[in-house]
Design a protein around this motif. Structure first.
Motif, PDB file in Angstrom:
ATOM      1  N   ALA A  28     -82.257 -65.260 -49.844  1.00 21.52           N
ATOM      2  CA  ALA A  28     -82.180 -65.757 -51.212  1.00 21.52           C
ATOM      3  C   ALA A  28     -80.848 -65.392 -51.849  1.00 21.52           C
ATOM      4  N   ALA A  29     -80.400 -64.137 -51.676  1.00 23.62           N
ATOM      5  CA  ALA A  29     -79.134 -63.712 -52.271  1.00 23.62           C
ATOM      6  C   ALA A  29     -77.972 -64.529 -51.711  1.00 23.62           C
ATOM      7  N   LYS A  30     -78.040 -64.815 -50.445  1.00 19.49           N
ATOM      8  CA  LYS A  30     -76.953 -65.567 -49.812  1.00 19.49           C
ATOM      9  C   LYS A  30     -76.885 -66.992 -50.336  1.00 19.49           C
ATOM     10  N   VAL A  31     -78.028 -67.670 -50.412  1.00 20.38           N
ATOM     11  CA  VAL A  31     -78.014 -69.062 -50.842  1.00 20.38           C
ATOM     12  C   VAL A  31     -77.752 -69.185 -52.346  1.00 20.38           C
ATOM     13  N   ARG A  32     -78.140 -68.165 -53.093  1.00 24.52           N
ATOM     14  CA  ARG A  32     -77.901 -68.194 -54.552  1.00 24.52           C
ATOM     15  C   ARG A  32     -76.483 -67.757 -54.906  1.00 24.52           C
ATOM     16  N   GLY A  33     -75.853 -66.990 -54.028  1.00 24.64           N
ATOM     17  CA  GLY A  33     -74.529 -66.450 -54.334  1.00 24.64           C
ATOM     18  C   GLY A  33     -74.604 -65.311 -55.337  1.00 24.64           C
ATOM     19  N   THR A  34     -75.698 -64.509 -55.288  1.00 27.00           N
ATOM     20  CA  THR A  34     -75.875 -63.385 -56.208  1.00 27.00           C
ATOM     21  C   THR A  34     -76.017 -62.097 -55.429  1.00 27.00           C
ATOM     22  N   ASN A  35     -75.873 -60.968 -56.112  1.00 29.51           N
ATOM     23  CA  ASN A  35     -76.098 -59.663 -55.499  1.00 29.51           C
ATOM     24  C   ASN A  35     -77.574 -59.529 -55.154  1.00 29.51           C
ATOM     25  N   ILE A  36     -77.863 -58.936 -54.003  1.00 32.44           N
ATOM     26  CA  ILE A  36     -79.255 -58.850 -53.563  1.00 32.44           C
ATOM     27  C   ILE A  36     -80.121 -58.080 -54.560  1.00 32.44           C
ATOM     28  N   ASP A  37     -79.511 -57.081 -55.248  1.00 28.05           N
ATOM     29  CA  ASP A  37     -80.315 -56.273 -56.169  1.00 28.05           C
ATOM     30  C   ASP A  37     -80.531 -56.930 -57.527  1.00 28.05           C
ATOM     31  N   GLN A  38     -79.917 -58.096 -57.733  1.00 23.86           N
ATOM     32  CA  GLN A  38     -80.295 -58.912 -58.894  1.00 23.86           C
ATOM     33  C   GLN A  38     -81.630 -59.607 -58.656  1.00 23.86           C
ATOM     34  N   GLY A  39     -81.991 -59.718 -57.392  1.00 23.90           N
ATOM     35  CA  GLY A  39     -83.244 -60.374 -57.057  1.00 23.90           C
ATOM     36  C   GLY A  39     -84.435 -59.547 -57.513  1.00 23.90           C
ATOM     37  N   ALA A  40     -85.312 -60.155 -58.303  1.00 29.71           N
ATOM     38  CA  ALA A  40     -86.529 -59.483 -58.770  1.00 29.71           C
ATOM     39  C   ALA A  40     -87.638 -59.775 -57.765  1.00 29.71           C
ATOM     40  N   LYS A  41     -87.807 -58.848 -56.820  1.00 23.30           N
ATOM     41  CA  LYS A  41     -88.783 -59.041 -55.745  1.00 23.30           C
ATOM     42  C   LYS A  41     -90.166 -58.645 -56.263  1.00 23.30           C
ATOM     43  N   ALA A  42     -91.081 -59.609 -56.276  1.00 22.67           N
ATOM     44  CA  ALA A  42     -92.430 -59.375 -56.809  1.00 22.67           C
ATOM     45  C   ALA A  42     -93.416 -59.220 -55.666  1.00 22.67           C
ATOM     46  N   LEU A  43     -94.130 -58.112 -55.678  1.00 22.01           N
ATOM     47  CA  LEU A  43     -95.107 -57.810 -54.639  1.00 22.01           C
ATOM     48  C   LEU A  43     -96.481 -57.611 -55.271  1.00 22.01           C
ATOM     49  N   VAL A  44     -97.509 -58.080 -54.590  1.00 24.45           N
ATOM     50  CA  VAL A  44     -98.885 -57.891 -55.072  1.00 24.45           C
ATOM     51  C   VAL A  44     -99.528 -56.768 -54.263  1.00 24.45           C
ATOM     52  N   LEU A  45    -100.097 -55.789 -54.980  1.00 25.37           N
ATOM     53  CA  LEU A  45    -100.780 -54.665 -54.361  1.00 25.37           C
ATOM     54  C   LEU A  45    -102.208 -54.609 -54.878  1.00 25.37           C
ATOM     55  N   TYR A  46    -103.026 -53.859 -54.190  1.00 28.86           N
ATOM     56  CA  TYR A  46    -104.367 -53.574 -54.678  1.00 28.86           C
ATOM     57  C   TYR A  46    -104.502 -52.067 -54.852  1.00 28.86           C
ATOM     58  N   GLY A  47    -104.785 -51.646 -56.076  1.00 23.79           N
ATOM     59  CA  GLY A  47    -104.987 -50.243 -56.389  1.00 23.79           C
ATOM     60  C   GLY A  47    -106.416 -50.003 -56.816  1.00 23.79           C
ATOM     61  N   ASP A  48    -107.139 -49.204 -56.061  1.00 27.98           N
ATOM     62  CA  ASP A  48    -108.558 -48.977 -56.335  1.00 27.98           C
ATOM     63  C   ASP A  48    -109.293 -50.299 -56.546  1.00 27.98           C
ATOM     64  N   LYS A  49    -108.993 -51.255 -55.660  1.00 30.61           N
ATOM     65  CA  LYS A  49    -109.651 -52.571 -55.580  1.00 30.61           C
ATOM     66  C   LYS A  49    -109.256 -53.520 -56.713  1.00 30.61           C
ATOM     67  N   LYS A  50    -108.253 -53.152 -57.517  1.00 28.69           N
ATOM     68  CA  LYS A  50    -107.785 -54.038 -58.586  1.00 28.69           C
ATOM     69  C   LYS A  50    -106.353 -54.474 -58.266  1.00 28.69           C
ATOM     70  N   PRO A  51    -106.035 -55.784 -58.440  1.00 31.48           N
ATOM     71  CA  PRO A  51    -104.677 -56.233 -58.137  1.00 31.48           C
ATOM     72  C   PRO A  51    -103.676 -55.793 -59.204  1.00 31.48           C
ATOM     73  N   LEU A  52    -102.452 -55.560 -58.774  1.00 26.27           N
ATOM     74  CA  LEU A  52    -101.349 -55.292 -59.691  1.00 26.27           C
ATOM     75  C   LEU A  52    -100.080 -55.837 -59.078  1.00 26.27           C
ATOM     76  N   MET A  53     -99.084 -56.089 -59.919  1.00 23.47           N
ATOM     77  CA  MET A  53     -97.808 -56.604 -59.431  1.00 23.47           C
ATOM     78  C   MET A  53     -96.736 -55.542 -59.604  1.00 23.47           C
ATOM     79  N   VAL A  54     -95.920 -55.390 -58.567  1.00 22.57           N
ATOM     80  CA  VAL A  54     -94.800 -54.455 -58.593  1.00 22.57           C
ATOM     81  C   VAL A  54     -93.518 -55.258 -58.404  1.00 22.57           C
ATOM     82  N   VAL A  55     -92.531 -55.033 -59.279  1.00 19.87           N
ATOM     83  CA  VAL A  55     -91.266 -55.765 -59.223  1.00 19.87           C
ATOM     84  C   VAL A  55     -90.145 -54.761 -58.961  1.00 19.87           C
ATOM     85  N   VAL A  56     -89.365 -54.997 -57.892  1.00 17.34           N
ATOM     86  CA  VAL A  56     -88.294 -54.079 -57.509  1.00 17.34           C
ATOM     87  C   VAL A  56     -87.034 -54.892 -57.192  1.00 17.34           C
TER      88      VAL A  56
END
Length: 617
Positions: free
Chosen positions: A495-523
């Motif tokens: 994505a960073a390569k095709v966009r021409g942006t720094n990789i750490d500008q990318g807001a990577k969104a991950l879905v986790l389950y904590g104690d059986k409840k979903p949450l989103m983590v963005v790094v």
């Protein structure tokens, strides 16, 4: 109980005592350990051999109180002239590592994190002092009213939904399906009925609940000192309230801060002409610097104001009485915009800290008030028939006031937010402290209440998600947004390569389950998630990554296309603080071949994530 407080030790030199409390700080000097023990009265330095303690452990120490050398006396603490030479120590309850430090004011720590661990936050001296002052101030208010022969009476929390200026919080009835109680916005009607009952002087510290957008000095729930009196004029009520507040401020050490007593009285029209508002600050710059308190009463408010559709609504309280010279206008519905109400507001340093009125005690006056506001007879009888009936049995002239002491405490303690003077407040997003509410009910509870949840339409597929994000940005008038179509990408590197942006500008969104409840983590795009840090931050025991099938079921999207908007899918969003170092961020917006670039600050304002450090580099 065989226990000595830190504040008592200076009078017990040479005595053996047992103290109990929290380890505030630790200083090790070889085999000798120095630490400050904290209890509700203050700090005490303890000196002991070979103790293994850490901050916030709860301990009991027995030892001998000795004088400190003159050059080591600490005048800043209550026991500063002595120390305890410990002989035995017992750890009553050990503490694990804290999620945040307690030695500062805490205002730089994320609000959600502080409220999640509010029981730790309350150990902070600033908050402990706020709540101690609150207790003493309310006690002094109550003492004054008891001296004035008031009767303290509690009114119900489950009541009827009626218009009082804000939305009601409602409670479904199990025994009467489809019918609801309302939680009280104020004790208004019950306290008037107590005057009908003949109590003449009533008060309570009342919990009030209003479903309105939280602000710095306003919350879903607050506590007020509420009082009502029979056979009085507005001047009588104002005099009692003024005496009560002056007395209480004197009791808690702020009496000398009051600039003027009696409090000046200014009309609503004069306030608008002179200050441009009915909540104004009378202090000079020097008085502000000195922390002075400038109280003033505002009186003679208009009873009604125009609505957008050309009708009328009340400005303050529909249960108020008009000024005597305007009662006939109200009864005949003439000169409505000129009718003045017997309302009085108390302001201090630009904030409203009290308000009340002389009330209607005639069914004709109350009925006419609601008719002016467009209510039909059947609506009036349905919603207010109990009040009309009570008035027809004879109700004395009466009036009262509600003192918003939490706002006054904000002023006294130089706090910006009302939650800083409440023990377990709501967050600015309407979440409870510590407990995860609001929360869903299980099927059995819903079934008992004969309720069915009608969900909002679930987004389906990348095109709908992309369109929803674009619409959100347009609706919120977010500028500087860049939408890009490109070749499909699956990883942050691609994505960073095709966009021409720094990789750490990318807001990577991950879905986790904590104690059986979903949450989103963005790094940031180049980092992984530190699962241990997330578990600690969110107080989660069981945490794992969502499977591809779970991600698709929850979001209708494949992995790699998830946008950093957990709110679109009804889940909480956590953001690593590293992402905030970027002025602009970029992310796949529901599709592998569509990216959106925008300001980090705009994204954070829209999504309002819980921000902390949990990136694994």
């Amino acid at each position: 109980m065989n226990r000595t407080y830190a504040s008592e030790t200076s009078k017990l030199v040479g005595k053996e005592v047992t103290v109990k409390g929290w380890v505030n700080s630790v200083r090790s000097h070889g085999k000798i350990v120095f630490f400050d023990l904290r209890d509700r009265s203050g700090l005490l330095q303890v000196v002991i051999k070979k103790a293994r303690v850490k901050p916030e452990d709860i301990i009991a120490v027995t030892g001998t109180v000795v004088k400190r050398p003159a050059n080591l006396v600490n005048p800043k603490i209550v026991s500063g002239s002595v120390e305890l030479q410990g002989s035995t120590i017992e750890i009553l309850s050990p503490s694990r590592e804290l999620p945040f430090p307690l030695d500062g004011d805490g205002l730089d720590i994320d609000e959600d994190l502080r409220l999640k661990y509010r029981y730790l936050d309350l150990r902070r001296p600033r908050l402990a002092n706020n709540l101690t002052l609150r207790s003493k101030y309310v006690q002094s208010l109550r003492e004054y009213l008891f001296e004035c022969d008031f009767t303290e009476i509690e009114t119900p929390l489950l009541t009827k939904s009626t218009p009082e200026g804000s939305r009601d919080f409602v409670v479904p009835s199990r025994h009467y399906p489809g019918q609801f109680y309302a939680l009280p916005q104020s004790p208004q009607q019950y306290k008037q009925l107590l005057m009908t009952a003949g109590f003449e002087k009533y008060f309570q510290t009342a919990k009030c609940l209003r479903d309105e957008d939280p602000r710095a000095d306003r919350a879903y729930e607050h506590t007020q000192l509420d009082l009502e009196m029979s056979f009085v004029t507005k001047e009588d009520v104002m005099s009692v309230v003024e005496g009560m507040i002056t007395h209480a401020l004197g009791k808690v050490g702020f009496g000398d801060k009051i600039i003027s007593s009696p409090f000046p009285v200014i009309t609503y029209e004069s306030a608008l002409a002179k200050y441009g508002a009915d909540k104004f600050d009378l202090r000079t710059p020097e008085e502000k610097q000195a922390g002075k308190l400038a109280f003033a009463w505002v009186v003679d408010f208009p009873f009604f104001e125009k609505t957008e559709d050309g009708g009328f609504t009340f400005t303050h309280n529909p249960f108020s009485a008009p000024s005597p010279e305007h009662e006939q206008w109200l009864l005949t519905k003439q000169n409505v915009e000129k009718i003045v109400t017997q309302q009085y507001d108390l302001v201090c340093n630009g904030r409203e800290v009290g308000g009340g009125s002389i009330r209607a005690n005639s069914s004709a006056v109350l009925r006419s008030t609601f008719e002016i506001m467009g209510y039909k007879d059947e609506e009036i009888n349905e919603q207010f028939g109990h009040m009309l009936s009570a008035f027809d049995f004879g109700t004395p002239p009466h009036g009262g006031c509600a003192h918003g002491f939490e706002r006054l405490l904000m002023i006294l303690q130089n706090e910006e937010y009302i939650r800083e003077v409440q023990a377990f407040p709501m967050s600015g997003k309407g979440h409870t402290s510590v407990m995860s509410a609001p929360s869903a009910l299980d099927h059995e509870q819903l079934s008992e209440l004969k309720l069915e949840i009608v969900s909002a339409k679930k987004l389906s597929g990348g095109q709908e998600v992309f369109a929803a994000i674009v619409k959100l940005l347009e609706d919120k008038k977010i500028t500087g947004v860049k939408v890009t179509e490109h070749a499909p990408v699956l990883t942050s590197e691609e994505a960073a390569k095709v966009r021409g942006t720094n990789i750490d500008q990318g807001a990577k969104a991950l879905v986790l389950y904590g104690d059986k409840k979903p949450l989103m983590v963005v790094v940031p795009g180049s980092v992984k998630v530190d699962m241990k840090a997330i578990k600690k931050l969110a107080n989660i025991k069981d945490l794992r990554m969502a499977s591809p099938d779970e991600v698709t079921s929850l979001t209708s999207l494949p992995i790699g296309a998830i946008p950093p908007f957990g709110s679109l899918f009804g889940i909480e969003t956590y953001c690593d603080i590293g992402l905030s170092k970027n002025e602009r961020i970029v992310f796949n917006a529901g599709l592998h071949d569509h990216s959106i670039e925008m300001s980090y600050k705009d994204w954070a304002r829209l999504e309002n994530p819980l921000v902390s450090a949990f990136a694994q580099m």
